[in-house]
Each structure stands twice: as C-alpha cells, then as structure tokens.
Design a protein around this motif. Structure first.
Motif, PDB file in Angstrom:
ATOM      1  N   ALA A   1      39.874  51.714  34.159  1.00  0.00           N
ATOM      2  CA  ALA A   1      39.031  51.094  32.842  1.00  0.00           C
ATOM      3  C   ALA A   1      37.710  52.203  32.606  1.00  0.00           C
ATOM      4  O   ALA A   1      37.676  53.211  31.637  1.00  0.00           O
ATOM      5  N   GLU A   2      37.248  52.744  33.398  1.00  0.00           N
ATOM      6  CA  GLU A   2      35.955  53.352  33.769  1.00  0.00           C
ATOM      7  C   GLU A   2      36.476  54.913  33.500  1.00  0.00           C
ATOM      8  O   GLU A   2      36.282  55.915  31.866  1.00  0.00           O
ATOM      9  N   VAL A   3      37.747  55.726  33.169  1.00  0.00           N
ATOM     10  CA  VAL A   3      38.078  57.526  33.225  1.00  0.00           C
ATOM     11  C   VAL A   3      38.156  57.008  31.893  1.00  0.00           C
ATOM     12  O   VAL A   3      38.071  57.520  31.075  1.00  0.00           O
ATOM     13  N   LEU A   4      38.518  56.123  30.875  1.00  0.00           N
ATOM     14  CA  LEU A   4      39.846  55.532  29.850  1.00  0.00           C
ATOM     15  C   LEU A   4      38.111  55.401  29.265  1.00  0.00           C
ATOM     16  O   LEU A   4      38.557  55.252  27.756  1.00  0.00           O
ATOM     17  N   ASN A   5      36.570  54.614  29.679  1.00  0.00           N
ATOM     18  CA  ASN A   5      35.961  54.405  28.559  1.00  0.00           C
ATOM     19  C   ASN A   5      35.781  52.661  27.988  1.00  0.00           C
ATOM     20  O   ASN A   5      35.908  52.721  27.093  1.00  0.00           O
ATOM     21  N   ILE A   6      37.278  52.238  28.789  1.00  0.00           N
ATOM     22  CA  ILE A   6      37.093  50.867  28.924  1.00  0.00           C
ATOM     23  C   ILE A   6      35.855  50.186  29.196  1.00  0.00           C
ATOM     24  O   ILE A   6      36.402  50.192  30.436  1.00  0.00           O
ATOM     25  N   PRO A   7      35.328  49.159  28.359  1.00  0.00           N
ATOM     26  CA  PRO A   7      34.318  48.549  29.843  1.00  0.00           C
ATOM     27  C   PRO A   7      34.543  47.052  30.212  1.00  0.00           C
ATOM     28  O   PRO A   7      33.916  47.173  31.286  1.00  0.00           O
ATOM     29  N   PHE A   8      35.842  46.709  30.118  1.00  0.00           N
ATOM     30  CA  PHE A   8      35.962  45.513  30.809  1.00  0.00           C
ATOM     31  C   PHE A   8      37.187  45.629  31.308  1.00  0.00           C
ATOM     32  O   PHE A   8      38.055  45.230  30.163  1.00  0.00           O
ATOM     33  N   VAL A   9      37.658  45.295  32.708  1.00  0.00           N
ATOM     34  CA  VAL A   9      39.109  44.795  33.525  1.00  0.00           C
ATOM     35  C   VAL A   9      38.818  43.616  32.957  1.00  0.00           C
ATOM     36  O   VAL A   9      38.137  42.373  34.502  1.00  0.00           O
ATOM     37  N   VAL A  10      39.689  42.492  32.370  1.00  0.00           N
ATOM     38  CA  VAL A  10      40.154  40.628  32.533  1.00  0.00           C
ATOM     39  C   VAL A  10      41.497  40.539  34.054  1.00  0.00           C
ATOM     40  O   VAL A  10      41.825  41.629  33.206  1.00  0.00           O
ATOM     41  N   PHE A  11      40.884  39.761  34.867  1.00  0.00           N
ATOM     42  CA  PHE A  11      41.758  39.018  35.281  1.00  0.00           C
ATOM     43  C   PHE A  11      41.799  37.366  35.637  1.00  0.00           C
ATOM     44  O   PHE A  11      41.044  36.934  35.543  1.00  0.00           O
ATOM     45  N   HIS A  12      42.651  37.097  36.137  1.00  0.00           N
ATOM     46  CA  HIS A  12      42.912  35.434  36.563  1.00  0.00           C
ATOM     47  C   HIS A  12      42.765  35.025  37.554  1.00  0.00           C
ATOM     48  O   HIS A  12      42.821  35.543  38.490  1.00  0.00           O
ATOM     49  N   PRO A  13      41.387  34.084  37.464  1.00  0.00           N
ATOM     50  CA  PRO A  13      41.001  34.172  39.001  1.00  0.00           C
ATOM     51  C   PRO A  13      41.805  33.494  40.003  1.00  0.00           C
ATOM     52  O   PRO A  13      41.163  33.722  41.450  1.00  0.00           O
ATOM     53  N   GLY A  14      43.029  33.824  39.421  1.00  0.00           N
ATOM     54  CA  GLY A  14      43.828  33.223  41.032  1.00  0.00           C
ATOM     55  C   GLY A  14      44.450  31.704  41.443  1.00  0.00           C
ATOM     56  O   GLY A  14      43.888  29.870  40.838  1.00  0.00           O
ATOM     57  N   ALA A  15      45.424  31.540  41.970  1.00  0.00           N
ATOM     58  CA  ALA A  15      45.806  30.049  42.687  1.00  0.00           C
ATOM     59  C   ALA A  15      45.268  30.179  43.987  1.00  0.00           C
ATOM     60  O   ALA A  15      46.579  30.543  44.828  1.00  0.00           O
ATOM     61  N   HIS A  16      45.378  28.815  44.704  1.00  0.00           N
ATOM     62  CA  HIS A  16      45.683  28.723  45.690  1.00  0.00           C
ATOM     63  C   HIS A  16      46.550  28.113  46.448  1.00  0.00           C
ATOM     64  O   HIS A  16      46.628  28.211  48.138  1.00  0.00           O
ATOM     65  N   LYS A  17      47.724  28.110  45.605  1.00  0.00           N
ATOM     66  CA  LYS A  17      48.850  27.662  46.667  1.00  0.00           C
ATOM     67  C   LYS A  17      48.912  26.689  47.031  1.00  0.00           C
ATOM     68  O   LYS A  17      49.433  26.982  48.567  1.00  0.00           O
ATOM     69  N   GLY A  18      47.706  25.612  47.396  1.00  0.00           N
ATOM     70  CA  GLY A  18      48.241  25.173  48.253  1.00  0.00           C
ATOM     71  C   GLY A  18      48.021  24.132  49.460  1.00  0.00           C
ATOM     72  O   GLY A  18      46.694  23.646  49.582  1.00  0.00           O
TER      73      GLY A  18
END
Ligand SMILES: [Zn+2]
Ligand SMILES: [Zn+2]
Length: 282
Positions: free
Chosen positions: A95-112
């Motif tokens: 993202a930095e190389v492309l001049n994009i300020p934000f990377v969005v991700f999902h916090p995830g699943a605990h799977k039990g």
C-alpha cells in the motif's frame, strides 16, 4: 463524504483508477492481489508507475487496500496466524509503495477458543505485524463485523480492548462497515439511534480512530448478525439512515466505500444515489 467503491484490478492493478472513474468514484478500494490465495506476487515497477499515472489522469484517489479473505490473526491455527502476519506486513508495504494510506482487514474468528484469547491474540499479532513490516506510514484499519460465527469485531468494546494492548497506536484505526454494525445490533435508521450509535463509538473507541466507512445496506435485520450486503436503500437500513450519515459534517472528508452486490452499473447507481442524499437533495 468522499464516495467510492471497491473496484477490480482485472488486467492489472493500474486499471483500478480507470474503473473507478467510469462509475464516478472520488475514492476507491482495491485488492493488491488474489484475495483467496496466500500467494504474494511482486509489484512490478512499471505497474506501480502506470498506477500512479492513472491516478493523476483520473483524479480518483485509491484510499484503501482490502486484505486477503484468508487472513485470521484471532484463531488457534499457528500456521494461518503466521501466514496472516506475513500477509498484512506485506500489504502495509505494498500500500505504501502505491501511495495508499489504509489497509483494511477483518479482526478474525476465534474458532472456538474464546473471545478473551482472541482479543489478546489480535493485539499481540498486530504488534508483530508492525515490527515485521518495513512500512513507515500506512495505517492498519480493523473493520467492524456483523458477528457471524465466531468472528470478532462485532462490538465496539472489542476494538477498545485490542487498542489497550497495542504498543503503538500511531498507525491504527477502524473502518466502520454500515451493514456489519447494523447487523451486529447498532441501529442508525433515525436521528436518535444514529447519534446514539456514533456517540457509543466515540465513548468506547474514540472518533479519532475512525478513518473509513464501508457503505452497504443490509439484507438482514439489526441484531441478525448476518453479513449480507444489499444496495443502498434496498435493504433493512433504508435511505434515511444513509441520509443522516452522509450529511454528518464530522465525516465530510471521510472515504465512504461501497461493497454492494451487482455489476459496475449498480455501483454507479448507488454512488449517484448517495450523492443525491447530501444536503437533502433527495
Ligand atoms: Zn466491508
Ligand atoms: Zn460484509
């Protein structure tokens, strides 16, 4: 609000601003690679140059990279966790190389293994991501979720708890997905519920951490915990909630990105509709 959509990188990453322009985007979100594979192809210098040229030519601003769907830093599988840390550390650099300020991700699943463990893992792994990544400026944004299955991030308290455990908050933020918070039980269909929801977020997490909105209507009712996007105004949220949101002066410079079903013409129709809601034009 700066309106836009998640656009394809078909034919090359440099095409994304052109696709964005075609449907009237101010801003766009992209994947930098195949979202259902761990493979991280090298970003060619030519493609980066071409991407930046098309950005200038179109005036469309790429604001977010959405991470791979495979990423999970909340669960018990060490192999997946390690791949996810590597993936997100790389995405911050890409993202930095492309001049994009934000990377969005999902916090995830605990799977039990439980929410307490998951919140601790997420925080520890974000610390690892930042120490591993050579990026200097890109932000990592945790996206709110609907709470399907064992996914984390369906309560504002989750973000507060994670942030409390982080070593460095200078490049951390939140992306509120309107479909997800609504499905998770945060209503905003009228003025009263809207201001209550935003105030809750401010009290619990802090509005200064809010960087991006994903603007999606919801196929299922508030509290259903079902993550199914619908076109703006055609779902359970309806036009009024979006009208209040896009006219909130606090968010006038914030990106609002559509991830609705359908083709690019559907996107164009939804963007036009959102714009028409600003200042009571509709
Ligand atoms: Zn989203
Ligand atoms: Zn979703």
């Amino acid at each position: 609000m700066l309106f836009g959509a998640h656009v394809s990188i078909a034919g090359g990453i440099f095409n994304a601003p052109l696709y964005g322009k075609e449907i009237g985007c101010d801003v766009i979100q992209i994947f930098t690679k195949n979202q259902i594979q761990w493979k991280i192809p090298f970003l060619q210098a030519e493609d980066i140059k071409h991407f930046k040229e098309n950005r200038l030519k179109t005036g469309v601003i790429p604001v977010t990279v959405h991470s791979s769907y495979l990423v999970n830093i909340a669960g018990p599988d060490d192999n997946v966790t390690e791949k996810s840390i590597n993936d997100l550390a790389c995405e911050l650099e890409r993202a930095e190389v492309l001049n994009i300020p934000f990377v969005v991700f999902h916090p995830g699943a605990h799977k039990g293994i439980g929410e307490k463990y998951a919140l601790k893992s997420i925080a520890e792994n974000i610390n690892k991501i930042f120490s591993k990544s050579n990026s200097k400026s890109t932000f990592l944004l945790l996206e709110t979720t609907a709470g399907e299955g064992t996914t984390m991030g369906y309560k504002f308290e989750h973000f507060a708890e994670i942030f409390n455990k982080l070593k460095d908050l200078s490049r951390i933020g939140v992306c509120i997905d309107t479909c997800h918070i609504f499905a998770a039980g945060y209503d905003f269909r009228d003025e009263k519920s809207y201001y209550e929801t935003i105030e809750k977020f401010d009290k619990i997490v802090g509005l200064k951490f809010l960087k991006v909105f994903h603007l999606n209507d919801s196929k299922f009712p508030s509290g259903s915990k079902m993550d199914r996007h619908e076109e703006i105004g055609s779902g359970e949220i309806g036009l009024n909630g979006f009208r209040i949101l896009v006219n909130d002066k606090r968010f006038k410079d914030m990106p609002g990105i559509l991830e609705v079903p359908g083709d690019i013409y559907g996107y164009k129709r939804n963007i036009d509709l959102l714009r028409s809601l600003v200042n009571g034009k509709n």
